[in-house]
Design an enzyme around this catalytic site. Structure first.
Site, PDB file in Angstrom:
ATOM      1  N   ASP A 197       0.828  -1.055   0.105  1.00 36.65           N
ATOM      2  CA  ASP A 197       0.038   0.036   0.048  1.00 36.65           C
ATOM      3  C   ASP A 197       0.897   1.223   0.011  1.00 36.65           C
ATOM      4  OD1 ASP A 197      -2.214   1.644   0.097  1.00 36.65           O
ATOM      5  OD2 ASP A 197      -3.261   0.088   1.484  1.00 36.65           O
ATOM      6  N   GLY A 223       4.414   1.230  -1.901  1.00 37.53           N
ATOM      7  CA  GLY A 223       4.448   1.744  -3.277  1.00 37.53           C
ATOM      8  C   GLY A 223       3.300   1.968  -3.729  1.00 37.53           C
ATOM      9  N   ASP A 224       3.273   2.095  -5.221  1.00 39.78           N
ATOM     10  CA  ASP A 224       2.013   2.766  -5.806  1.00 39.78           C
ATOM     11  C   ASP A 224       1.621   1.848  -6.934  1.00 39.78           C
ATOM     12  OD1 ASP A 224       0.385   4.077  -7.674  1.00 39.78           O
ATOM     13  OD2 ASP A 224       1.492   5.935  -7.830  1.00 39.78           O
ATOM     14  N   PHE A 225       0.449   1.151  -6.903  1.00 37.94           N
ATOM     15  CA  PHE A 225      -0.110   0.092  -7.794  1.00 37.94           C
ATOM     16  C   PHE A 225      -0.157   0.754  -9.171  1.00 37.94           C
ATOM     17  CE2 PHE A 225      -4.496   0.524  -5.566  1.00 37.94           C
ATOM     18  CZ  PHE A 225      -4.770   1.638  -6.279  1.00 37.94           C
ATOM     19  N   HIS A 243     -13.106  -0.847  -7.720  1.00 39.91           N
ATOM     20  CA  HIS A 243     -14.498  -0.150  -7.903  1.00 39.91           C
ATOM     21  C   HIS A 243     -14.216   1.400  -7.528  1.00 39.91           C
ATOM     22  CE1 HIS A 243     -15.945   0.115  -3.558  1.00 39.91           C
ATOM     23  NE2 HIS A 243     -14.647   0.208  -3.341  1.00 39.91           N
TER      24      HIS A 243
END
Length: 334
Positions: A197, A223-225, A243
């Site tokens: 996350d 981190g950044d997905f 969503h």
């Protein structure tokens, strides 16, 4: 009066009833009444309220059967009202407080403007939801409690109804504070986990996993997905993630997962899946909130999830009902 009239007028009356429940939740009335009935004046004193105004709200709450009269001017909790206490496992207090929060209230009240312009009135005024939370820690705390409680039945359904590979490593993508990962690891003692996350969330997740005694089986990776996700996992879980994003962004996230996973890995998407019929459904209610609060957030049907997965070179294999309106979508490489 026809059935359709009942539904319409019920919705009109519903705003007043919700406002009464919101008052009960914000003032903590159920917590004050937890140990027995109180005189309305004493209850007002304890919660810092204007007694004549509170009596009017209590009258509405009594009509809703969440409190009941006790003596000449007293009130007590009913069995239904116990769910408004903050200290019970199935408490709905934080859910009601979250929906009544200033920004959410504004978002739903301005849904007509959002539909007219095709962009969220909430985002225009408050920015992205998570920026709003970052700027308002108290609101963020209510939301965290709401999401934790909301996830409990989904998580129990997940560990009871889905067979995880016995020795798998699961990557919980955007796993928040780690409550779902912790529950899965407790139920599967030979599994390992990685919680992934944003950096400001990762520290809180590490605390959760440590408190659960799982630090030796789980690591936290910030981190950044949209950039990448940890590589080499057997299972990638995305719970209430996709969503929040439109199809293009959902595909970007899933493509990063597809690149990171093992050749025989699997992707698990935990969401509310919309039915194809016109019957009332939790997902349709949630979709109005997604429309109001996000630019691009959307609840999807099975076919719509299959299409998004296909664009990320993934194939939908199965949908497992988890209860409480949630479903688990299993996918693997095409």
């Amino acid at each position: 009066m026809s059935h359709s009239d009942d539904l319409l007028w019920g919705a009109v009356a519903g705003i007043s009833r919700f406002a009464a429940l919101l008052t009960m939740a914000e003032l903590g009335l159920a917590d004050h009444l937890a140990h027995g009935p109180l005189d309305a004046g004493e209850l007002a004193r304890r919660c810092g309220a204007h007694a004549p105004s509170l009596r009017r709200v209590l009258r509405e709450l009594a009509a809703m059967d969440v409190v009941r009269p006790a003596g000449r001017d007293g009130y007590d909790l009913t069995a239904k009202g116990v769910a408004l206490r903050s200290d019970v496992p199935d408490s709905v207090r934080s859910a009601i407080r979250m929906l009544g929060e200033e920004g959410f209230w504004y978002a739903m009240g301005n849904l007509p403007a959002t539909v007219r312009h095709g962009s969220s009135a909430f985002v225009e005024r408050y920015g992205h939801l998570y920026d709003h939370f970052a700027a308002n820690p108290a609101v963020s705390g209510v939301f965290d409690d709401y999401m934790r409680r909301r996830a409990v039945p989904f998580t129990e359904g997940l560990v009871e109804r889905y067979a995880f590979p016995a020795t798998a490593t699961m990557v919980d993508v955007a796993g928040g504070k780690g409550h779902i990962l912790a529950r899965v690891l407790r139920a599967n003692p030979d599994m390992r986990g990685i919680l992934f996350d944003l950096e400001h969330v990762a520290g809180r997740a590490a605390e959760t996993l440590a408190a659960e005694g799982l630090s030796d089986r789980a690591e936290v990776v910030p981190g950044d997905f949209f950039v990448s996700v940890p590589a080499g996992g057997d299972v990638y879980l995305l719970a209430s993630v996709l969503h929040n994003w439109d199809d293009a962004d959902a595909v970007r996230i899933l493509r990063n997962v597809r690149r990171a996973m093992k050749p025989d890995g699997r992707v698990l998407v935990l969401e509310v899946v919309l039915p194809d019929d016109q019957a009332p459904h939790l997902g349709k209610d949630l979709d109005m909130r997604m429309l109001a609060i996000f630019n691009g957030g959307v609840e999807r049907s099975r076919d719509e999830y299959a299409a998004v997965l296909r664009q990320a070179d993934l194939a939908l294999r199965a949908v497992v009902e988890l209860g409480s309106g949630a479903s688990l979508i299993e996918a693997g490489p095409r």
